[in-house]
Design an enzyme around this catalytic site. Structure first.
Site, short mmCIF file in Angstrom:
data_model
loop_
_atom_site.label_atom_id
_atom_site.label_comp_id
_atom_site.label_asym_id
_atom_site.label_seq_id
_atom_site.Cartn_x
_atom_site.Cartn_y
_atom_site.Cartn_z
N GLY A 205 49.24 38.86 51.57
CA GLY A 205 48.92 40.27 51.73
C GLY A 205 49.79 40.99 52.76
N SER B 243 53.30 36.33 50.35
CA SER B 243 54.40 37.19 50.81
C SER B 243 55.77 36.75 50.28
CB SER B 243 54.42 37.29 52.33
OG SER B 243 53.27 37.95 52.80
N GLU C 184 48.58 28.63 48.59
CA GLU C 184 48.63 29.98 49.14
C GLU C 184 47.98 29.99 50.52
OE1 GLU C 184 49.24 33.16 46.04
OE2 GLU C 184 47.10 32.78 46.01
N LYS D 177 45.51 41.64 41.08
CA LYS D 177 44.31 41.93 41.88
C LYS D 177 43.58 43.14 41.30
CE LYS D 177 46.54 39.91 45.88
NZ LYS D 177 46.57 39.75 47.30
N HIS E 11 41.10 32.02 44.48
CA HIS E 11 42.03 32.82 45.31
C HIS E 11 41.39 33.05 46.68
CE1 HIS E 11 44.23 36.26 46.88
NE2 HIS E 11 45.23 35.83 46.12
N GLU F 138 41.04 35.54 48.45
CA GLU F 138 40.18 36.72 48.57
C GLU F 138 38.79 36.45 48.01
OE1 GLU F 138 42.92 39.41 46.74
OE2 GLU F 138 44.21 39.27 48.51
N ASN G 239 49.40 37.93 40.09
CA ASN G 239 48.01 38.36 39.96
C ASN G 239 48.01 39.81 40.45
OD1 ASN G 239 45.32 38.96 40.75
ND2 ASN G 239 45.46 37.63 42.55
C1 PEP Z 1 48.32 36.64 46.60
O1 PEP Z 1 47.46 37.43 46.98
O2 PEP Z 1 48.04 35.66 45.91
C2 PEP Z 1 49.70 36.87 47.01
C3 PEP Z 1 50.55 35.90 46.87
O3 PEP Z 1 49.97 38.11 47.51
P1 PEP Z 1 51.29 38.61 48.25
O4 PEP Z 1 52.48 38.05 47.52
O5 PEP Z 1 51.23 40.10 48.15
O6 PEP Z 1 51.21 38.11 49.64
#
Ligand code: PEP
Length: 263
Positions: free
Chosen positions: A178, A219, A172, A14, A100, A102, A12
């Site tokens: 993030g 991450s 997640e 974002k 998600h 966020e 994604n």
């Molecule tokens: C996300 O925001 O869904 C995500 C997995 O981000 P990141 O891999 O950057 O932690």
């Protein structure tokens, strides 16, 4: 339990990448991965809304499924700022990301709203990618599985066993996502994936409940991707930052594809 015959990997982007940047990203990712058979690999990219129309052409040429980051649950109406399922269908979207962290934690979306979106997505023939995950506080309180259970039981309320085969789930953990996130250990991810699977089986039975892939996100990077994908209950990876450079994403994909033997 049904056997999953594909490895699921996606990103994604974002609120990053314009339409032109998304097109270039898809072209590069398509070239990088052209030799990887798509029968055993579901590669998907979820770009910004304004990129979707352009992205649809580039994604199709690259064998990459296209997703949207959100969707309103009405076909049309006085809902300023919302995007309807009909609009997403028109531009060739396949996957609709729902819930998600966020959106849940930054914008206050509720499990009830995720449920309306999930059911709407299924009604319109999309693949809902329902994101679930506990916060750091909830983890510390020892209620991660309870939170996942609530998010799944409310988020999937009214979904039938027949529809359940068309679902994708992303685990997640909020604390893992993030720049300030800490990736989950493979053991922790495996336990939560197993907990999610148990809820899916409880809701939809062994076959349908076993058919929906559960992807890990939070991450993921080149170091931890192989050990995560090697876990029996991890069916795929949902990657943010580490996937936004097509060459790096390609390296991660190539690291994990050989580890996939079907589950
Ligand atoms: C996300 O925001 O869904 C995500 C997995 O981000 P990141 O891999 O950057 O932690």
């Amino acid at each position: 339990m049904a056997r999953l015959d594909k490895l699921y990997i996606g990103t994604n982007t974002k609120m990053y990448k314009t339409g032109a940047q998304t097109a270039a990203f898809l072209d590069r990712l398509g070239q990088n991965t052209a030799d990887l058979a798509r029968e055993a690999l579901e590669l998907f990219v979820i770009p910004s809304f304004t990129s979707l129309e352009t992205a649809a052409r580039h994604a199709a040429a690259a064998g990459i499924s296209l997703g949207a980051q959100n969707m309103g649950w009405e076909d049309e109406g006085p809902f300023t700022g919302e995007i309807s399922p009909l609009m997403l269908k028109e531009v060739g979207v396949k996957v609709v990301e729902i819930g998600h962290s966020e959106r849940r934690h930054g914008l206050g979306e509720t499990d009830e709203q995720e449920n309306l979106k999930t059911r709407c997505a299924l009604r319109h023939g999309f693949t809902p990618l329902l994101c679930v995950g506990e916060t750091g506080d909830q983890k510390e309180a020892g209620i991660s599985d309870e939170i996942l259970r609530i998010q799944l039981k409310i988020g999937l309320r009214g979904v039938t066993a027949e529809q359940a085969g068309g679902l994708w789930i992303a685990y997640e953990p909020v604390w893992a996502i993030g720049a300030s996130g800490v990736p989950a250990s493979r053991e922790y991810a495996e336990e939560r994936h197993q907990a999610i699977r148990r809820v899916l089986v409880e809701l939809f039975g062994e076959d349908a409940g076993g058919a929906a892939p559960i992807l890990y996100g939070g991450s993921v990077n080149r170091q931890n991707a192989p050990e995560l994908i090697a876990m029996p209950a991890v069916d795929g990876l949902f990657i943010g930052r580490a996937a936004w450079d097509a060459d790096n994403f390609n390296r991660i994909i190539r690291d994990v594809v050989p580890l996939w033997k079907g589950k």
